[in-house]
Design a protein around this motif. Structure first.
Motif, mmCIF file in Angstrom:
data_model
loop_
_atom_site.group_PDB
_atom_site.id
_atom_site.type_symbol
_atom_site.label_atom_id
_atom_site.label_comp_id
_atom_site.label_asym_id
_atom_site.label_seq_id
_atom_site.Cartn_x
_atom_site.Cartn_y
_atom_site.Cartn_z
ATOM 1 N N ILE A 126 33.431 3.144 8.962
ATOM 2 C CA ILE A 126 32.299 2.449 9.594
ATOM 3 C C ILE A 126 31.012 2.649 8.800
ATOM 4 C CG2 ILE A 126 33.340 2.587 11.891
ATOM 5 C CD1 ILE A 126 31.440 4.930 12.488
ATOM 6 N N ASP A 127 30.073 1.710 8.963
ATOM 7 C CA ASP A 127 28.785 1.833 8.281
ATOM 8 C C ASP A 127 27.824 2.670 9.127
ATOM 9 O OD1 ASP A 127 27.749 0.173 10.299
ATOM 10 O OD2 ASP A 127 27.937 -1.623 9.077
ATOM 11 N N ALA B 249 35.809 7.084 10.002
ATOM 12 C CA ALA B 249 35.330 7.851 8.856
ATOM 13 C C ALA B 249 33.929 7.377 8.515
ATOM 14 C CB ALA B 249 36.265 7.658 7.670
ATOM 15 N N THR B 250 33.087 8.321 8.112
ATOM 16 C CA THR B 250 31.689 7.982 7.855
ATOM 17 C C THR B 250 31.351 8.054 6.362
ATOM 18 O OG1 THR B 250 31.118 10.275 8.431
ATOM 19 C CG2 THR B 250 31.008 8.627 10.192
ATOM 20 N N SER B 251 30.257 8.668 6.037
ATOM 21 C CA SER B 251 29.655 8.561 4.713
ATOM 22 C C SER B 251 30.566 8.900 3.530
ATOM 23 C CB SER B 251 28.410 9.446 4.662
ATOM 24 O OG SER B 251 27.662 9.184 3.516
ATOM 25 N N ALA B 252 31.330 9.983 3.614
ATOM 26 C CA ALA B 252 32.140 10.412 2.461
ATOM 27 C C ALA B 252 33.184 9.376 2.088
ATOM 28 C CB ALA B 252 32.803 11.756 2.752
ATOM 29 N N LYS C 13 25.048 1.978 10.578
ATOM 30 C CA LYS C 13 24.513 1.357 11.794
ATOM 31 C C LYS C 13 25.496 1.500 12.955
ATOM 32 C CE LYS C 13 21.133 -2.224 12.258
ATOM 33 N NZ LYS C 13 20.525 -3.409 11.663
ATOM 34 N N LYS C 14 26.789 1.289 12.673
ATOM 35 C CA LYS C 14 27.791 1.431 13.725
ATOM 36 C C LYS C 14 27.926 2.895 14.131
ATOM 37 C CE LYS C 14 32.341 0.039 15.292
ATOM 38 N NZ LYS C 14 33.524 -0.797 15.056
ATOM 39 N N GLU C 15 27.819 3.786 13.152
ATOM 40 C CA GLU C 15 27.882 5.222 13.444
ATOM 41 C C GLU C 15 26.776 5.602 14.431
ATOM 42 O OE1 GLU C 15 27.616 9.500 11.047
ATOM 43 O OE2 GLU C 15 27.664 7.624 9.919
ATOM 44 N N ALA C 16 25.556 5.136 14.153
ATOM 45 C CA ALA C 16 24.429 5.435 15.035
ATOM 46 C C ALA C 16 24.636 4.843 16.425
ATOM 47 C CB ALA C 16 23.137 4.903 14.422
ATOM 48 N N ALA C 17 25.176 3.615 16.471
ATOM 49 C CA ALA C 17 25.405 2.947 17.759
ATOM 50 C C ALA C 17 26.433 3.689 18.602
ATOM 51 C CB ALA C 17 25.861 1.508 17.523
ATOM 52 N N ILE C 18 27.487 4.201 17.952
ATOM 53 C CA ILE C 18 28.521 4.944 18.682
ATOM 54 C C ILE C 18 27.942 6.240 19.240
ATOM 55 C CG2 ILE C 18 30.696 6.214 18.475
ATOM 56 C CD1 ILE C 18 31.597 4.136 16.403
ATOM 57 N N ASP D 228 20.456 12.287 13.993
ATOM 58 C CA ASP D 228 21.830 12.789 13.883
ATOM 59 C C ASP D 228 22.090 13.131 12.427
ATOM 60 O OD1 ASP D 228 24.627 13.212 14.914
ATOM 61 O OD2 ASP D 228 25.008 11.705 13.387
ATOM 62 N N VAL D 229 22.244 14.417 12.152
ATOM 63 C CA VAL D 229 22.431 14.890 10.776
ATOM 64 C C VAL D 229 23.912 15.133 10.499
ATOM 65 C CG1 VAL D 229 21.905 16.717 9.120
ATOM 66 C CG2 VAL D 229 20.148 15.953 10.735
ATOM 67 N N GLY D 230 24.422 14.441 9.514
ATOM 68 C CA GLY D 230 25.808 14.625 9.090
ATOM 69 C C GLY D 230 25.865 15.220 7.700
ATOM 70 N N GLY D 231 27.047 15.287 7.144
ATOM 71 C CA GLY D 231 27.205 15.833 5.804
ATOM 72 C C GLY D 231 26.741 14.873 4.724
ATOM 73 N N GLY D 232 26.937 13.554 4.972
ATOM 74 C CA GLY D 232 26.608 12.571 3.947
ATOM 75 C C GLY D 232 25.417 11.700 4.253
ATOM 76 N N SER D 233 25.083 11.570 5.535
ATOM 77 C CA SER D 233 23.956 10.719 5.900
ATOM 78 C C SER D 233 23.289 11.232 7.169
ATOM 79 C CB SER D 233 24.423 9.270 6.112
ATOM 80 O OG SER D 233 25.327 9.194 7.206
ATOM 81 N N THR D 234 22.071 10.747 7.393
ATOM 82 C CA THR D 234 21.344 11.064 8.619
ATOM 83 C C THR D 234 20.901 9.762 9.254
ATOM 84 O OG1 THR D 234 20.578 13.200 7.786
ATOM 85 C CG2 THR D 234 19.346 12.247 9.614
ATOM 86 N N GLU D 235 21.181 9.636 10.557
ATOM 87 C CA GLU D 235 20.791 8.443 11.301
ATOM 88 C C GLU D 235 19.549 8.747 12.133
ATOM 89 O OE1 GLU D 235 23.812 7.398 9.312
ATOM 90 O OE2 GLU D 235 24.250 9.003 10.726
#
Length: 299
Positions: free
Chosen positions: A116-117, A88-91, A119-124, A144-151
């Protein structure tokens, strides 16, 4: 001898929840495995609308998540999945009851959700195979644009220069005040300009459901990048349409028709601030990265 293994990745995002099942095919004659999508299920549970406004996951969406995980578990059993990873990411990261919801889902469905935070999201995501796009002597800004954050990840000559996750995503932008969003836009602009100013002929690599949809709408042949001119024109085109028109005329899903506009603005601004004239769209995402990372024992 051919070996086929089935792996699954569950991506619990701010705009939707996805299950990706892939066949990992290995052959003794070729050490490099091939990854073939077997099934992709997307459920439009917008957790970000809870988390970013109320600060917690609602009872209604928690119950929907439980049902989704029960369904995903059955689908993985039917497909014969041997290993999976759910993240699970930002939300859920920002929700005050995120850990509590994850614990309840584990108890009710046996599906373990890893929050996950950035940084780990971006690494995956970055663990996916970009060799068909990346040229080792060139520079890129991976967005990488998501609903809650962008890496954002800057890399040059095959090496990562810097990366950062910002709390600016499509669902957040729909709910942020103009003042709140402007402060983060300013941070992103400063970061991109600082980290790309010495890099010449930089290109963007875009990932996420919205850029994949934009690429599909463009009609471009697979592997060909979208130009800055196209992205500018497409942004204006999308802005001029109503929400209803984007659904009826562009055949967008209701939960895509609103977020595609803020998503396009993020990619477009990243191009303008980095000086990029084109954006490559390899159609990869977090779920793809999970599969690769599972296979390589990196998560």
């Amino acid at each position: 001898m051919l070996k086929i293994e089935k792996l699954a990745g569950i991506d619990i995002g701010s705009n939707a929840i996805r299950l990706l099942v892939s066949n990992v095919i290995t052959n003794k004659k070729n050490d490099k495995p091939s990854f073939k999508k077997s099934a992709l299920v997307r459920v439009p549970i917008r957790l970000g609308a809870d988390s970013f406004i109320k600060g917690e996951i609602s009872e209604e969406n928690k119950n929907r998540m439980v049902k989704a995980m029960e369904a995903f578990k059955l689908l993985m059993e039917v497909h014969g999945v041997t290993n999976y990873y759910a993240c699970a990411t930002s939300a859920m990261r920002d929700a005050s009851n995120g850990e509590e919801v994850a614990k309840e889902i584990l108890e009710k469905t046996s599906i373990k959700i890893n929050i996950i935070d950035g940084k780990k999201e971006a690494a995956i995501i970055f663990s996916t195979d970009l060799s068909e796009i990346i040229e080792k002597d060139k520079s890129y800004l991976y967005v990488d644009v998501g609903g809650g954050s962008t890496e954002f990840t800057v890399f040059s000559k095959g090496k990562i220069i810097n990366s950062k996750s910002f709390k600016l995503g499509t669902v957040r932008l729909l709910n942020y005040s103009k003042k709140d969003s402007q402060e983060i836009w300013d941070e992103i602009e400063t970061w991109i300009k600082h980290n790309t100013k010495k890099l010449k002929k930089l290109s963007l690599i875009g990932s996420g459901g919205n850029i994949n949809k934009i690429y599909k709408l463009s009609g471009k042949p697979i592997g060909k990048p979208l130009s800055l001119i196209f992205m500018k024109a497409h942004y204006e085109f999308l802005k001029q349409m109503t929400y209803e028109e984007r659904i009826s005329e562009l055949d967008l899903n209701p939960d895509r028709a609103d977020v595609i506009v803020p998503a396009t603005s993020i990619y477009l601004n990243a191009m303008l601030w980095s000086g990029a004239k084109k954006i490559f769209v390899p159609k990869i995402g977090l779920a793809d990265g999970i599969i690769k990372s599972l296979y390589n024992n990196n998560i």
